[in-house]
Scaffold this motif. Structure first.
Motif, PDB file in Angstrom:
ATOM      1  N   LEU A  27       1.165  -0.744  -0.110  1.00  0.00           N
ATOM      2  CA  LEU A  27       0.410   0.077  -0.102  1.00  0.00           C
ATOM      3  C   LEU A  27       0.873   1.304  -0.300  1.00  0.00           C
ATOM      4  O   LEU A  27       0.135   2.989  -0.272  1.00  0.00           O
ATOM      5  CB  LEU A  27      -0.472  -0.467   0.596  1.00  0.00           C
ATOM      6  N   THR A  28       1.748   1.092   0.553  1.00  0.00           N
ATOM      7  CA  THR A  28       3.386   2.588   0.232  1.00  0.00           C
ATOM      8  C   THR A  28       4.126   2.382  -1.492  1.00  0.00           C
ATOM      9  O   THR A  28       4.473   3.477  -1.248  1.00  0.00           O
ATOM     10  CB  THR A  28       4.108   2.430   1.576  1.00  0.00           C
ATOM     11  N   TYR A  29       3.172   0.904  -1.770  1.00  0.00           N
ATOM     12  CA  TYR A  29       4.207   1.077  -3.065  1.00  0.00           C
ATOM     13  C   TYR A  29       3.330   2.285  -4.218  1.00  0.00           C
ATOM     14  O   TYR A  29       2.086   2.428  -3.811  1.00  0.00           O
ATOM     15  CB  TYR A  29       4.350   0.016  -3.276  1.00  0.00           C
ATOM     16  N   ARG A  30       4.020   2.844  -5.549  1.00  0.00           N
ATOM     17  CA  ARG A  30       2.990   2.773  -6.478  1.00  0.00           C
ATOM     18  C   ARG A  30       2.821   1.777  -6.639  1.00  0.00           C
ATOM     19  O   ARG A  30       2.779   0.725  -6.580  1.00  0.00           O
ATOM     20  CB  ARG A  30       4.038   3.671  -7.929  1.00  0.00           C
ATOM     21  N   TYR A  31       1.288   1.997  -7.784  1.00  0.00           N
ATOM     22  CA  TYR A  31       1.148   0.482  -8.256  1.00  0.00           C
ATOM     23  C   TYR A  31       0.195   0.748  -9.236  1.00  0.00           C
ATOM     24  O   TYR A  31       0.631   2.427 -10.006  1.00  0.00           O
ATOM     25  CB  TYR A  31      -0.536   0.117  -7.855  1.00  0.00           C
ATOM     26  N   PHE A  32       0.530   0.274 -10.197  1.00  0.00           N
ATOM     27  CA  PHE A  32       0.616  -0.098 -11.735  1.00  0.00           C
ATOM     28  C   PHE A  32      -1.047  -0.741 -12.135  1.00  0.00           C
ATOM     29  O   PHE A  32      -2.338  -1.153 -11.824  1.00  0.00           O
ATOM     30  CB  PHE A  32       1.455  -1.574 -12.609  1.00  0.00           C
ATOM     31  N   ASP A  33      -1.873   0.688 -12.936  1.00  0.00           N
ATOM     32  CA  ASP A  33      -3.167   0.255 -13.822  1.00  0.00           C
ATOM     33  C   ASP A  33      -3.361  -0.414 -15.063  1.00  0.00           C
ATOM     34  O   ASP A  33      -2.543   0.097 -15.538  1.00  0.00           O
ATOM     35  CB  ASP A  33      -3.429   1.017 -13.804  1.00  0.00           C
ATOM     36  N   ALA A  34      -3.991  -1.798 -14.906  1.00  0.00           N
ATOM     37  CA  ALA A  34      -3.668  -2.420 -16.130  1.00  0.00           C
ATOM     38  C   ALA A  34      -4.470  -2.226 -17.033  1.00  0.00           C
ATOM     39  O   ALA A  34      -4.072  -2.725 -17.964  1.00  0.00           O
ATOM     40  CB  ALA A  34      -4.050  -3.989 -14.765  1.00  0.00           C
ATOM     41  N   PHE A  35      -5.918  -1.428 -16.621  1.00  0.00           N
ATOM     42  CA  PHE A  35      -5.951  -0.873 -18.254  1.00  0.00           C
ATOM     43  C   PHE A  35      -5.493   0.257 -19.280  1.00  0.00           C
ATOM     44  O   PHE A  35      -5.305   0.618 -20.240  1.00  0.00           O
ATOM     45  CB  PHE A  35      -7.344  -0.252 -17.424  1.00  0.00           C
ATOM     46  N   SER A  36      -5.108   1.840 -17.605  1.00  0.00           N
ATOM     47  CA  SER A  36      -4.256   2.274 -18.709  1.00  0.00           C
ATOM     48  C   SER A  36      -3.010   2.013 -18.625  1.00  0.00           C
ATOM     49  O   SER A  36      -2.570   3.357 -18.875  1.00  0.00           O
ATOM     50  CB  SER A  36      -4.444   4.255 -17.382  1.00  0.00           C
ATOM     51  N   GLN A  37      -2.316   1.217 -17.932  1.00  0.00           N
ATOM     52  CA  GLN A  37      -0.854   1.037 -18.576  1.00  0.00           C
ATOM     53  C   GLN A  37       0.023   2.149 -17.874  1.00  0.00           C
ATOM     54  O   GLN A  37       0.626   2.735 -18.623  1.00  0.00           O
ATOM     55  CB  GLN A  37      -0.401   0.589 -19.279  1.00  0.00           C
ATOM     56  N   GLU A  38      -0.877   2.761 -16.907  1.00  0.00           N
ATOM     57  CA  GLU A  38       0.405   3.723 -16.160  1.00  0.00           C
ATOM     58  C   GLU A  38       0.966   3.281 -14.571  1.00  0.00           C
ATOM     59  O   GLU A  38       0.136   2.732 -14.000  1.00  0.00           O
ATOM     60  CB  GLU A  38      -0.381   5.033 -15.958  1.00  0.00           C
ATOM     61  N   TYR A  39       1.730   3.981 -14.116  1.00  0.00           N
ATOM     62  CA  TYR A  39       2.439   3.722 -12.855  1.00  0.00           C
ATOM     63  C   TYR A  39       1.487   4.915 -11.960  1.00  0.00           C
ATOM     64  O   TYR A  39       1.397   6.441 -11.935  1.00  0.00           O
ATOM     65  CB  TYR A  39       3.677   3.669 -12.579  1.00  0.00           C
ATOM     66  N   VAL A  40       0.525   4.349 -10.954  1.00  0.00           N
ATOM     67  CA  VAL A  40      -0.123   6.355 -10.316  1.00  0.00           C
ATOM     68  C   VAL A  40       0.336   5.308  -8.656  1.00  0.00           C
ATOM     69  O   VAL A  40       0.682   4.147  -8.000  1.00  0.00           O
ATOM     70  CB  VAL A  40      -1.797   5.093 -10.149  1.00  0.00           C
ATOM     71  N   GLU A  41       0.484   6.661  -8.245  1.00  0.00           N
ATOM     72  CA  GLU A  41       0.856   7.260  -6.569  1.00  0.00           C
ATOM     73  C   GLU A  41      -0.477   6.117  -5.669  1.00  0.00           C
ATOM     74  O   GLU A  41      -1.110   6.721  -5.821  1.00  0.00           O
ATOM     75  CB  GLU A  41       1.298   8.141  -6.362  1.00  0.00           C
ATOM     76  N   GLY A  42       0.094   5.781  -5.108  1.00  0.00           N
ATOM     77  CA  GLY A  42      -0.646   4.705  -4.248  1.00  0.00           C
ATOM     78  C   GLY A  42      -0.943   5.614  -3.464  1.00  0.00           C
ATOM     79  O   GLY A  42      -0.764   6.672  -3.018  1.00  0.00           O
ATOM     80  N   PRO A  43      -1.671   5.068  -1.766  1.00  0.00           N
ATOM     81  CA  PRO A  43      -2.308   3.909  -1.641  1.00  0.00           C
ATOM     82  C   PRO A  43      -3.672   3.110  -3.378  1.00  0.00           C
ATOM     83  O   PRO A  43      -3.950   4.155  -3.344  1.00  0.00           O
ATOM     84  CB  PRO A  43      -2.866   3.099  -0.519  1.00  0.00           C
ATOM     85  N   TYR A  44      -3.951   2.277  -3.376  1.00  0.00           N
ATOM     86  CA  TYR A  44      -4.704   1.686  -3.831  1.00  0.00           C
ATOM     87  C   TYR A  44      -5.835   1.029  -3.348  1.00  0.00           C
ATOM     88  O   TYR A  44      -5.894   1.814  -2.215  1.00  0.00           O
ATOM     89  CB  TYR A  44      -4.499   0.067  -4.923  1.00  0.00           C
ATOM     90  N   GLN A  45      -7.625   1.733  -3.597  1.00  0.00           N
ATOM     91  CA  GLN A  45      -8.291   1.507  -2.890  1.00  0.00           C
ATOM     92  C   GLN A  45      -8.542   0.261  -2.297  1.00  0.00           C
ATOM     93  O   GLN A  45      -7.687  -0.843  -3.285  1.00  0.00           O
ATOM     94  CB  GLN A  45      -9.752   1.748  -3.890  1.00  0.00           C
ATOM     95  N   GLN A  46      -9.644  -0.240  -1.457  1.00  0.00           N
ATOM     96  CA  GLN A  46      -9.114  -1.325  -1.612  1.00  0.00           C
ATOM     97  C   GLN A  46     -10.946  -2.500  -1.864  1.00  0.00           C
ATOM     98  O   GLN A  46     -11.336  -1.484  -2.326  1.00  0.00           O
ATOM     99  CB  GLN A  46     -10.082  -1.903   0.201  1.00  0.00           C
ATOM    100  N   PRO A  47      -9.032  -3.389  -1.977  1.00  0.00           N
ATOM    101  CA  PRO A  47     -10.429  -4.296  -3.103  1.00  0.00           C
ATOM    102  C   PRO A  47     -10.661  -5.584  -2.591  1.00  0.00           C
ATOM    103  O   PRO A  47     -11.200  -5.549  -0.956  1.00  0.00           O
ATOM    104  CB  PRO A  47      -8.573  -5.224  -3.951  1.00  0.00           C
ATOM    105  N   GLU A  48     -11.456  -5.971  -3.328  1.00  0.00           N
ATOM    106  CA  GLU A  48     -12.156  -7.289  -3.103  1.00  0.00           C
ATOM    107  C   GLU A  48     -11.155  -9.225  -2.773  1.00  0.00           C
ATOM    108  O   GLU A  48     -11.556  -9.238  -1.509  1.00  0.00           O
ATOM    109  CB  GLU A  48     -13.183  -7.980  -3.171  1.00  0.00           C
ATOM    110  N   LYS A  49     -10.226  -8.866  -3.151  1.00  0.00           N
ATOM    111  CA  LYS A  49      -9.315 -10.278  -3.428  1.00  0.00           C
ATOM    112  C   LYS A  49      -8.236  -9.716  -3.937  1.00  0.00           C
ATOM    113  O   LYS A  49      -7.786  -8.851  -5.046  1.00  0.00           O
ATOM    114  CB  LYS A  49      -9.606 -10.974  -4.332  1.00  0.00           C
ATOM    115  N   VAL A  50      -6.824 -10.345  -2.957  1.00  0.00           N
ATOM    116  CA  VAL A  50      -5.658 -10.213  -3.292  1.00  0.00           C
ATOM    117  C   VAL A  50      -4.632 -11.898  -3.321  1.00  0.00           C
ATOM    118  O   VAL A  50      -5.018 -11.700  -2.728  1.00  0.00           O
ATOM    119  CB  VAL A  50      -4.559  -9.086  -1.861  1.00  0.00           C
TER     120      VAL A  50
END
Length: 533
Positions: free
Chosen positions: A481-504
């Motif tokens: 949650l402290t990292y950047r994350y990769f948005d698989a659809f926009s194919q861009e790195y985004v500053e975290g944290p990402y929203q809470q998912p249902e599955k990890v």
């Protein structure tokens, strides 16, 4: 022949030399464990991952096996000569007894697996697969080294033949990699030849996914076959060279060489194909299409050669042809719509289908296809594959027909047959032995099969490798949650944290993203790191 083999086995097991061989092998094995692993504090997620690290010790095993074969092959056979046994039977008796006695060294890796299995309390299927894998690895080394040694000792009667053990050491281990890749300018040909001659773990520098256990796949069994045939070729060649009658051994040798050619062809056919992330998982060269997919229905039988029957509900948006991406390892046998076969063309990853004239909206297309999914990444990790005991079909991999650029939500209802636990971003329900029903709505679908366990925390379902002894999963997720994350659809790195998912999915992945979390709608792939620390 049986009496001769028994005679030489008795001599071998009573020999001080063989006792020294056993003690030396065991001592080197334990020494490598204590000095090469334990002393530097390396820990592993499971013992099968740890065993692969012993590939560095197997260089020593190659030399020991070669020298053992030469020593017993060169022993005098006065008793057999006095009893008027033919020379070829005497030589075969020596070779069979030496191979059989040397293969008893496989007790060492077997004991390693059984002791660790008891300590880590792995289930029976995991343990049996690990046991077979460890024994096969050592058996291949012994068989290849000793068959070569027999032929060398027959042709070279001088003690100088022992020096060839160093050449065998280079040829049959990962040490050949530097030479062969340099000779072939570091291309895939050099890599293939290196893996072909080496009797060790393929892709030494790569990292295996940890949830599959020991890989007892066709790629391994094809090597077992051609090494066994290589040993048989050596036996037939020595028979031809020293026997009085030439026709029968010559015919046998020709038949064995023909079978050997077939086994080698099979090995190269089964060799994992290299893939590019921008083609398999994050395509960038797709043509824009207005058509979209509403739903998938079908059945998937996951194995070494998988079979698929998939019905796609398509919204063509006026298009007369639609181009789908479908993995190049899968061969399409039929595409139908409204009960009639539809013409289609294929180019690489893409299948272009002509839709029925005057088809209503939506159109239901049925695809039947089958094939082998088995790919190695640019960091030498086989992390896209399907086999009998596991599968890794990550999101955006086109194991179902997809339309690039189609980000609409789809309905899924899939019947999956797999010989191990199945997890997915979809809802998974076990419907029978080795059968699972996958349902839900999502923009993408992923399927992983192997030794998994799951737990829930704060409304999130976490999937992890069942036999991982070292990873702190809650801490790994919190760190992600402290990292950047990769948005698989926009194919861009985004500053975290990402929203809470249902599955990890907390699994070894590294699908071209350098370990950053990959976010797909309501689920995330988090690479936990390496299977050793």
């Amino acid at each position: 022949m049986r009496n001769i083999v028994q005679l030489h086995l008795n001599r071998m097991f009573r020999s001080v030399f063989f006792l020294a061989v056993v003690l030396l092998t065991l001592g080197c094995f334990l020494g490598f464990s204590l000095i090469g692993i334990e002393s530097v504090g390396v820990t592993f997620v499971s013992y099968i991952i740890k065993f692969d690290y012993y590939a560095y010790f197997e260089v020593v095993l190659t030399v020991i096996a070669f020298c053992t074969a030469v020593y017993f092959f060169r022993q005098e056979s006065m008793l057999e000569v006095i009893c008027f046994y033919p020379k070829v039977k005497v030589l075969w008796g020596k070779m069979l007894a030496t191979l059989g006695g040397s293969l008893s060294l496989c007790v060492i890796p077997a004991a390693f697996v059984l002791i660790h299995a008891a300590m880590e309390q792995t289930e029976l299927s995991f343990t049996v697969a690990a046991l077979l894998y460890a024994v096969i690895r050592w058996a291949l080394i012994i068989l290849a080294a000793q068959s070569t040694a027999f032929l060398a000792a027959y042709l070279i009667r001088s003690p100088a033949v022992y020096a060839l053990s160093l050449a065998a050491c280079v040829l049959f281990t990962y040490l050949n990699d530097t030479i062969l890749t340099w000779l072939f300018d570091f291309d895939e040909t050099g890599e293939k030849l290196s893996n072909f001659f080496s009797m060790q773990q393929p892709f030494m520098t790569g990292v295996d996914v940890e949830y599959v256990g020991a890989r007892l796949d066709l790629f391994l069994w094809s090597k077992v076959l051609y090494v066994a045939l290589f040993a048989a070729v050596v036996f037939a060649l020595i028979w031809l060279l020293c026997g009085r009658h030439k026709k029968l051994p010559a015919a046998l040798l020709a038949a064995l060489l023909l079978a050997q050619a077939g086994s080698i062809s099979a090995w190269f056919m089964l060799y994992p194909r290299h893939y590019a992330y921008e083609e398999k998982l994050f395509p960038t060269a797709a043509a824009e299409q207005a058509a979209s997919i509403r739903s998938y229905r079908g059945s998937l039988k996951l194995s070494e050669f998988s079979q698929f029957a998939c019905e796609v509900e398509l919204l063509p948006a006026g298009a007369q042809t639609v181009t789908f991406r479908l993995d190049a390892g899968l061969d399409v046998t039929e595409v139908t719509g409204d009960g009639q076969a539809l013409p289609y063309t294929r180019e690489g990853e893409y299948v272009t289908v002509e839709l029925p004239q005057g088809a209503s909206d939506p159109v239901r297309l049925s695809f039947r296809y089958a094939g082998r999914i088995y790919y190695v990444s640019n960091i030498s990790s086989v992390n896209i594959y399907s086999s009998l005991n596991g599968a890794a079909l990550p999101p955006l991999l086109a194991f179902l027909p997809v339309i690039d650029g189609d980000d609409t939500e789809k309905s899924y209802q899939l019947d999956v047959q797999a010989h191990n636990t199945v997890v997915s971003n979809l809802d998974v329900r076990e419907t029978g032995r080795h059968r699972y029903e996958l349902t839900g709505e999502a923009r993408t679908c992923c399927i992983f099969s192997g030794y998994f366990s799951e737990y829930e925390e704060n409304g999130i379902t976490f999937y992890r490798a069942k036999y991982n002894q070292i990873t702190d999963y809650p801490e790994t997720y919190a760190r992600s949650l402290t990292y950047r994350y990769f948005d698989a659809f926009s194919q861009e790195y985004v500053e975290g944290p990402y929203q809470q998912p249902e599955k990890v999915f907390l699994i070894y992945s590294r699908y071209g993203i350098l370990g950053f979390p990959i976010v797909y709608d309501d689920y995330v792939l988090v690479n936990y790191g390496d299977p050793s620390s």
